[in-house]
Design an enzyme around this catalytic site. Structure first.
Site, PDB file in Angstrom:
ATOM      1  N   GLY A  47       0.743  -1.251   0.000  1.00  0.00           N
ATOM      2  CA  GLY A  47       0.000   0.000   0.000  1.00  0.00           C
ATOM      3  C   GLY A  47       0.774   1.303   0.000  1.00  0.00           C
ATOM      4  O   GLY A  47       0.169   2.355   0.208  1.00  0.00           O
TER       5      GLY A  47
ATOM      6  N   ILE B 226      -4.281  -1.176   3.132  1.00  0.00           N
ATOM      7  CA  ILE B 226      -5.078  -1.236   1.910  1.00  0.00           C
ATOM      8  C   ILE B 226      -6.510  -0.804   2.205  1.00  0.00           C
ATOM      9  O   ILE B 226      -7.125  -1.296   3.149  1.00  0.00           O
ATOM     10  CB  ILE B 226      -5.106  -2.677   1.347  1.00  0.00           C
ATOM     11  CG1 ILE B 226      -3.681  -3.201   1.111  1.00  0.00           C
ATOM     12  CG2 ILE B 226      -5.919  -2.739   0.063  1.00  0.00           C
ATOM     13  CD1 ILE B 226      -3.636  -4.690   0.849  1.00  0.00           C
TER      14      ILE B 226
ATOM     15  N   VAL C 169      -4.964  -7.477  -4.714  1.00  0.00           N
ATOM     16  CA  VAL C 169      -5.288  -8.312  -3.554  1.00  0.00           C
ATOM     17  C   VAL C 169      -6.657  -8.975  -3.644  1.00  0.00           C
ATOM     18  O   VAL C 169      -7.003  -9.798  -2.795  1.00  0.00           O
ATOM     19  CB  VAL C 169      -5.189  -7.508  -2.232  1.00  0.00           C
ATOM     20  CG1 VAL C 169      -3.743  -7.170  -1.920  1.00  0.00           C
ATOM     21  CG2 VAL C 169      -6.062  -6.261  -2.284  1.00  0.00           C
TER      22      VAL C 169
ATOM     23  N   TYR D  13      -9.460   2.105  11.500  1.00  0.00           N
ATOM     24  CA  TYR D  13      -9.901   3.416  11.990  1.00  0.00           C
ATOM     25  C   TYR D  13     -11.068   3.220  12.942  1.00  0.00           C
ATOM     26  O   TYR D  13     -11.839   2.261  12.825  1.00  0.00           O
ATOM     27  CB  TYR D  13     -10.288   4.320  10.814  1.00  0.00           C
ATOM     28  CG  TYR D  13     -10.682   5.725  11.208  1.00  0.00           C
ATOM     29  CD1 TYR D  13      -9.842   6.502  12.001  1.00  0.00           C
ATOM     30  CD2 TYR D  13     -11.886   6.272  10.786  1.00  0.00           C
ATOM     31  CE1 TYR D  13     -10.199   7.781  12.382  1.00  0.00           C
ATOM     32  CE2 TYR D  13     -12.255   7.561  11.149  1.00  0.00           C
ATOM     33  CZ  TYR D  13     -11.411   8.303  11.954  1.00  0.00           C
ATOM     34  OH  TYR D  13     -11.766   9.574  12.328  1.00  0.00           O
TER      35      TYR D  13
ATOM     36  N   LYS E 101     -13.778  -1.744   7.751  1.00  0.00           N
ATOM     37  CA  LYS E 101     -12.810  -1.775   8.852  1.00  0.00           C
ATOM     38  C   LYS E 101     -13.280  -2.702   9.972  1.00  0.00           C
ATOM     39  O   LYS E 101     -12.464  -3.379  10.612  1.00  0.00           O
ATOM     40  CB  LYS E 101     -12.580  -0.367   9.398  1.00  0.00           C
ATOM     41  CG  LYS E 101     -11.868   0.573   8.430  1.00  0.00           C
ATOM     42  CD  LYS E 101     -10.516   0.069   7.999  1.00  0.00           C
ATOM     43  CE  LYS E 101      -9.746   1.114   7.183  1.00  0.00           C
ATOM     44  NZ  LYS E 101      -8.460   0.565   6.653  1.00  0.00           N
TER      45      LYS E 101
ATOM     46  N   ALA F  66      -5.121   8.701   0.165  1.00  0.00           N
ATOM     47  CA  ALA F  66      -6.347   7.899   0.231  1.00  0.00           C
ATOM     48  C   ALA F  66      -7.355   8.517   1.198  1.00  0.00           C
ATOM     49  O   ALA F  66      -8.538   8.657   0.884  1.00  0.00           O
ATOM     50  CB  ALA F  66      -6.012   6.478   0.652  1.00  0.00           C
TER      51      ALA F  66
ATOM     52  N   SER G  85       1.869   8.386   2.379  1.00  0.00           N
ATOM     53  CA  SER G  85       1.332   7.100   2.832  1.00  0.00           C
ATOM     54  C   SER G  85       1.985   6.637   4.127  1.00  0.00           C
ATOM     55  O   SER G  85       3.207   6.721   4.291  1.00  0.00           O
ATOM     56  CB  SER G  85       1.563   6.015   1.775  1.00  0.00           C
ATOM     57  OG  SER G  85       1.041   6.372   0.529  1.00  0.00           O
TER      58      SER G  85
ATOM     59  N   TYR H 240     -17.724   8.612   6.661  1.00  0.00           N
ATOM     60  CA  TYR H 240     -16.772   7.522   6.429  1.00  0.00           C
ATOM     61  C   TYR H 240     -17.427   6.392   5.644  1.00  0.00           C
ATOM     62  O   TYR H 240     -16.759   5.506   5.135  1.00  0.00           O
ATOM     63  CB  TYR H 240     -16.202   7.010   7.756  1.00  0.00           C
ATOM     64  CG  TYR H 240     -14.869   6.317   7.619  1.00  0.00           C
ATOM     65  CD1 TYR H 240     -13.742   7.024   7.217  1.00  0.00           C
ATOM     66  CD2 TYR H 240     -14.734   4.962   7.894  1.00  0.00           C
ATOM     67  CE1 TYR H 240     -12.516   6.391   7.092  1.00  0.00           C
ATOM     68  CE2 TYR H 240     -13.513   4.325   7.778  1.00  0.00           C
ATOM     69  CZ  TYR H 240     -12.404   5.042   7.368  1.00  0.00           C
ATOM     70  OH  TYR H 240     -11.189   4.408   7.246  1.00  0.00           O
TER      71      TYR H 240
ATOM     72  N   LYS I 119      -3.523  12.692   7.159  1.00  0.00           N
ATOM     73  CA  LYS I 119      -3.610  13.289   5.826  1.00  0.00           C
ATOM     74  C   LYS I 119      -2.789  12.495   4.810  1.00  0.00           C
ATOM     75  O   LYS I 119      -1.666  12.850   4.475  1.00  0.00           O
ATOM     76  CB  LYS I 119      -3.149  14.750   5.867  1.00  0.00           C
ATOM     77  CG  LYS I 119      -4.147  15.676   6.521  1.00  0.00           C
ATOM     78  CD  LYS I 119      -3.775  17.141   6.338  1.00  0.00           C
ATOM     79  CE  LYS I 119      -4.845  18.059   6.923  1.00  0.00           C
ATOM     80  NZ  LYS I 119      -4.522  19.487   6.725  1.00  0.00           N
ATOM     81  N   THR I 120      -3.395  11.413   4.331  1.00  0.00           N
ATOM     82  CA  THR I 120      -2.812  10.641   3.252  1.00  0.00           C
ATOM     83  C   THR I 120      -3.609  10.899   1.982  1.00  0.00           C
ATOM     84  O   THR I 120      -4.707  11.456   2.023  1.00  0.00           O
ATOM     85  CB  THR I 120      -2.840   9.132   3.565  1.00  0.00           C
ATOM     86  OG1 THR I 120      -4.207   8.724   3.676  1.00  0.00           O
ATOM     87  CG2 THR I 120      -2.118   8.835   4.870  1.00  0.00           C
TER      88      THR I 120
END
Length: 270
Positions: free
Chosen positions: A15, A95, A67, A150, A167, A201, A21, A160, A198-199
């Site tokens: 990932g 991922i 995957v 998360y 998740k 994704a 990341s 979300y 803060k990525t």
């Protein structure tokens, strides 16, 4: 500062897309701690991201892997064992993907075909990786697997969306497979429930800046950074945490156990 916590260990990092990341930063920290690595991501992510830059920095080969494909996962683990001359000591599962989120569909009106893809890539993929690894005996005795999650798996964060369900499934697979792999080969499997970060994704989630700002005010220590998460991953890959397994480990500055903070009260009273 490096402590040689992973000297002699070999691992696979899923990932790493770009420098934002968590997986990218974890790969750098694992390399600093003495680990040898293999990097992997979906073919489309490899085209979009900058993984070759990371591969050069950590002296690691890049093996594409979708995957959701049994064949791709088998190929990844087979080639990893060939490259290392044996099994791996750790795996990072970083991922997550939601077509419903990307297309702006409300949780109450999700497309179920998209939802199936979300669950497969974001959660069932962990089961697929672990099941294939068990068949190939690809993870060494006392190995460690970490997946990133998360707190929306336990609490409602409306925007979300279906990723909260993904998740929750990811965490359930961690517990269930953690039992079986622990009995079979002392392999430990955990999730890290990270602060909103803060990525590339994460930024795709509607209202994500609000998540971050709220969590910062609600966390006694403030939000945990991606770099701090990478450090936590290193400890879980090391021999210092050999009896930690089947856990969902909150790495969120205290957010998960805080009812309210003074700063939030003051904000609400303005």
């Amino acid at each position: 500062m490096a402590y040689n916590l992973l000297k002699g260990k070999k691992g696979i990092i899923f990932g790493a897309l770009d420098e934002k990341s968590i997986a990218w930063k974890t790969a750098l920290r694992c390399h600093e701690e003495g680990a040898q690595l293999i990097l992997t991501n979906a073919p489309v992510a490899l085209r979009m991201g900058e993984i070759n830059k990371l591969a050069e920095a950590v002296s690691a080969p890049v093996i594409p892997c979708d995957v959701s494909s049994n064949e791709d996962v088998m190929n990844l683990l087979t080639k990893s064992m060939e490259h290392f001359g044996g099994g791996v000591d750790f795996i990072l599962h970083s991922i997550g993907m939601s077509l419903n989120v990307r297309k702006g569909k409300h949780y109450t009106e999700i497309d179920y075909g998209f939802n199936q893809k979300t669950l497969d890539i974001s959660a069932t993929s962990l089961h697929r990786v672990l099941a294939t690894a068990m068949k190939l005996d690809a993870i060494n005795e006392w190995g460690s697997v970490v997946a990133l999650t998360y707190i929306a798996a336990q609490r409602v964060f409306p925007d979300y969306n279906e990723m909260a369900d993904a998740k929750a499934l990811l965490e359930s697979i961690t517990r269930s497979f953690g039992y079986h792999y622990g009995v079979k080969k002392h392999v430990r499997i955990n999730t890290i429930s990270q602060s909103p970060t803060k990525t590339t994704a994460g930024s795709g989630v509607k209202g994500f800046d609000g998540f971050i700002n709220y969590a910062e005010k609600m966390s006694p220590l403030g939000n945990a950074s991606a770099e701090d998460c990478a450090n936590y991953c290193v400890t879980l890959f090391s021999d210092l945490t050999r009896f930690v397994t089947m856990q969902n480990l909150f790495h969120d500055g205290g957010f998960s156990f805080t009812g309210v903070t003074q700063s939030v009260i003051e904000q609400m009273e303005k």
